[in-house]
Design an enzyme around this catalytic site. Structure first.
Site, PDB file in Angstrom:
ATOM      1  NE  ARG A  36      -4.289  -1.598   1.861  1.00 36.66           N
ATOM      2  CZ  ARG A  36      -5.198  -1.971   2.748  1.00 36.66           C
ATOM      3  NH1 ARG A  36      -4.992  -1.757   4.034  1.00 36.66           N
ATOM      4  NH2 ARG A  36      -6.324  -2.523   2.364  1.00 36.66           N
ATOM      5  CE  LYS A 203     -18.810 -17.189   8.037  1.00 31.69           C
ATOM      6  NZ  LYS A 203     -18.894 -15.963   8.868  1.00 31.69           N
ATOM      7  N   GLY A 354      -8.832  -9.296   0.060  1.00 34.31           N
ATOM      8  CA  GLY A 354      -7.569  -9.307   0.795  1.00 34.31           C
ATOM      9  C   GLY A 354      -6.813 -10.614   0.673  1.00 34.31           C
ATOM     10  N   GLY A 377     -12.245  -4.909   1.781  1.00 29.20           N
ATOM     11  CA  GLY A 377     -13.661  -4.589   1.964  1.00 29.20           C
ATOM     12  C   GLY A 377     -14.173  -3.623   0.904  1.00 29.20           C
TER      13      GLY A 377
HETATM   14  P1  ADP Z   1     -10.921 -12.666   0.162  1.00 27.07           P
HETATM   15  O1  ADP Z   1     -10.223 -12.046   1.356  1.00 27.07           O
HETATM   16  O2  ADP Z   1     -10.004 -12.832  -1.010  1.00 27.07           O
HETATM   17  O3  ADP Z   1     -12.195 -11.967  -0.172  1.00 27.07           O
HETATM   18  P2  ADP Z   1     -12.224 -14.597   1.840  1.00 27.07           P
HETATM   19  O4  ADP Z   1     -11.850 -13.832   3.039  1.00 27.07           O
HETATM   20  O5  ADP Z   1     -13.654 -14.602   1.440  1.00 27.07           O
HETATM   21  O6  ADP Z   1     -11.335 -14.166   0.588  1.00 27.07           O
HETATM   22  O7  ADP Z   1     -11.841 -16.129   2.020  1.00 27.07           O
HETATM   23  C1  ADP Z   1     -10.545 -16.571   2.285  1.00 27.07           C
HETATM   24  C2  ADP Z   1     -10.540 -17.809   3.124  1.00 27.07           C
HETATM   25  O8  ADP Z   1     -11.359 -18.830   2.572  1.00 27.07           O
HETATM   26  C3  ADP Z   1      -9.159 -18.398   3.259  1.00 27.07           C
HETATM   27  O9  ADP Z   1      -8.719 -18.240   4.587  1.00 27.07           O
HETATM   28  C4  ADP Z   1      -9.344 -19.853   2.878  1.00 27.07           C
HETATM   29  O10 ADP Z   1      -8.646 -20.751   3.722  1.00 27.07           O
HETATM   30  C5  ADP Z   1     -10.835 -20.051   3.015  1.00 27.07           C
HETATM   31  N1  ADP Z   1     -11.309 -21.198   2.205  1.00 27.07           N
HETATM   32  C6  ADP Z   1     -11.222 -21.354   0.884  1.00 27.07           C
HETATM   33  N2  ADP Z   1     -11.687 -22.567   0.507  1.00 27.07           N
HETATM   34  C7  ADP Z   1     -12.075 -23.207   1.632  1.00 27.07           C
HETATM   35  C8  ADP Z   1     -12.628 -24.500   1.913  1.00 27.07           C
HETATM   36  N3  ADP Z   1     -12.876 -25.381   0.937  1.00 27.07           N
HETATM   37  N4  ADP Z   1     -12.880 -24.806   3.199  1.00 27.07           N
HETATM   38  C9  ADP Z   1     -12.617 -23.919   4.176  1.00 27.07           C
HETATM   39  N5  ADP Z   1     -12.116 -22.688   3.988  1.00 27.07           N
HETATM   40  C10 ADP Z   1     -11.843 -22.329   2.727  1.00 27.07           C
HETATM   41 MG    MG Z   2     -10.568 -12.194   3.500  1.00 30.78          MG
END
Ligand code: ADP
Ligand code: MG
Length: 397
Positions: A36, A203, A354, A377
């Site tokens: 950043r 999620k 992130g 976010g």
């Molecule tokens: P971002 O920050 O890129 O938006 P998220 O915060 O939504 O992504 O999700 C990231 C998390 O999702 C990671 O910590 C990863 O371990 C978890 N994840 C991905 N696939 C699975 C899975 N099959 N089971 C459990 N956790 C998962």
């Molecule tokens: Mg995340």
């Protein structure tokens, strides 16, 4: 509508307030990822090289009480910035008052000053985070013009962005904010097609709005990661102990119907009994899963399927890892997607989120993407199609 940037205004001789996003991860006083700071350099250099007086400020972490101050000071960031710019950055450890005002008044054209963590103003009544009217007005009084370059906080209306903008003659975008608007804003409002979105992460509930909005604008929406199992369950498959949000099953069904074939789900998976970094016990279609097993990654056939879909894309937005990439045995899907996207030299490829950005960088693909967003976010809300207050405040051209 295009937004005014610092290129459109005169900065010479002006006190230029620059809201940067220096909310960098720190461990024991050390910056662990300076991306950043690096991304803010073009704006700072431009102001300085054109004879402006750059007054920088940012938030860092959350500051709830006086005890939080020691670990949340921006002093280490100011030193790092000084090293990167090879130019003096005068750090003032205050967020208001005579010391700060005097330091600003003593600045010469081309000087750089940085003041303390804007969230130090949250200790007594969340003045920064609740956009206290007096605080925004005060900070605005310290400068002549306002440059917002903090995309990471653009989804929040705080005193240090919206508050200042409401009290100053003109607000323009810095180069980083401009870039985020161009790529993320461009993808959701006017993408080159085919536009393929690839979503994953933990999620469904975090990303409903994103899926829903991208279903309106993308040509295909690939869903992997922990989210996929709620969709598979909604289609009637057993998913063992995999991540699954039962209360979101109806919603997943609705989205699948609305998608009308646009949603693509993984076709094979890596199964295991424990949430541990041990090799998968077997790989196969979801129908192979045992009741006491979970899927922690997508399998090779899914990687291939996604690669075929991505191969024709002209715009790609990736948000959310395909598996538990923090464990090497379950990082294959995420690395596979990075590899497929890296093979698209003419497409505009964007990473938002992130953890996805961290994965892309950690696995060595940073230079292969057109744009890696600096806002977790904020990029999510932007992909949801929301109007971000930190972008709204920037004057239109
Ligand atoms: P971002 O920050 O890129 O938006 P998220 O915060 O939504 O992504 O999700 C990231 C998390 O999702 C990671 O910590 C990863 O371990 C978890 N994840 C991905 N696939 C699975 C899975 N099959 N089971 C459990 N956790 C998962
Ligand atoms: Mg995340």
């Amino acid at each position: 509508m295009s937004k005014k940037t610092i290129r459109d205004i005169e900065v010479s001789g002006k006190k230029v307030l620059i809201r940067v996003d220096f909310n960098v991860p720190m461990q024991d006083g050390e910056i662990t990822d300076e991306n950043r700071i690096v991304e803010a350099l073009p704006t700072i250099k431009y102001v300085v090289e054109n004879g402006g007086r750059a007054i920088l400020f940012s938030h860092l972490g959350r500051v709830k009480s006086v005890e939080d101050k020691a670990s949340a000071t921006l002093a280490p960031v100011a030193s790092r910035l000084q090293a990167l710019l090879q130019k003096e950055v005068k750090f003032v450890p205050e967020t208001r008052g005579k010391v700060l005002e005097d330091a600003i008044n003593q600045m010469q054209d081309g000087d750089i000053l940085m003041f303390e963590n804007t969230r130090f103003e949250d200790i007594e009544g969340k003045k920064e985070s609740k956009n206290d009217a007096e605080l925004g007005k005060y900070w605005a009084s310290l400068g002549d013009i306002f440059v917002n370059d903090a995309f990471g906080t653009a989804h929040r209306a705080h005193a240090s962005n919206v508050g200042i903008a409401s009290n100053i003659k003109e607000t323009v975008a810095g180069f980083l904010l401009e870039k985020e608007i161009k790529f993320i804003g461009g993808a959701v409002s006017n993408p080159k097609r085919p536009f393929v979105a690839i979503l994953g992460g933990a999620k469904v509930s975090d990303k409903i709005e994103v899926i829903s909005n991208l279903l309106n604008v993308a040509d295909k929406v690939i869903i992997g990661g922990g989210m996929a199992y709620t969709f598979l369950k909604a289609q009637g498959f057993e998913v063992g102990t995999s991540l699954c949000e039962i209360e979101k099953l109806d919603l997943a069904k609705e989205l699948l119907e609305k998608a009308n074939g646009k949603i693509v789900l993984p076709i094979d998976f890596r199964f295991t009994k424990e949430f541990e970094n041990e090799p998968a016990s077997h790989v196969g279609p979801i129908t192979d899963i045992q009741p006491d097993e979970m899927a922690l990654d997508i399998g090779p056939k899914s990687i291939e399927l996604f690669a075929e879909i991505l191969a024709t894309a002209k715009t790609v937005v990736w948000n959310g890892p395909m598996g538990v990439f923090e464990m090497s045995n379950y990082a294959y899907g995420t690395i596979g997607v990075c590899e497929s996207i890296a093979k698209l030299p003419t497409a505009t490829t964007i990473v938002g989120g992130g953890d996805s950005a961290a994965a892309a960088i950690q696995f060595g693909f940073a230079s292969k993407f057109t744009h890696i967003s600096t806002g977790g976010g904020a990029s999510l809300e932007y992909l949801e199609g929301k109007v971000l207050p930190g972008i709204e405040i920037v004057a239109n051209k």
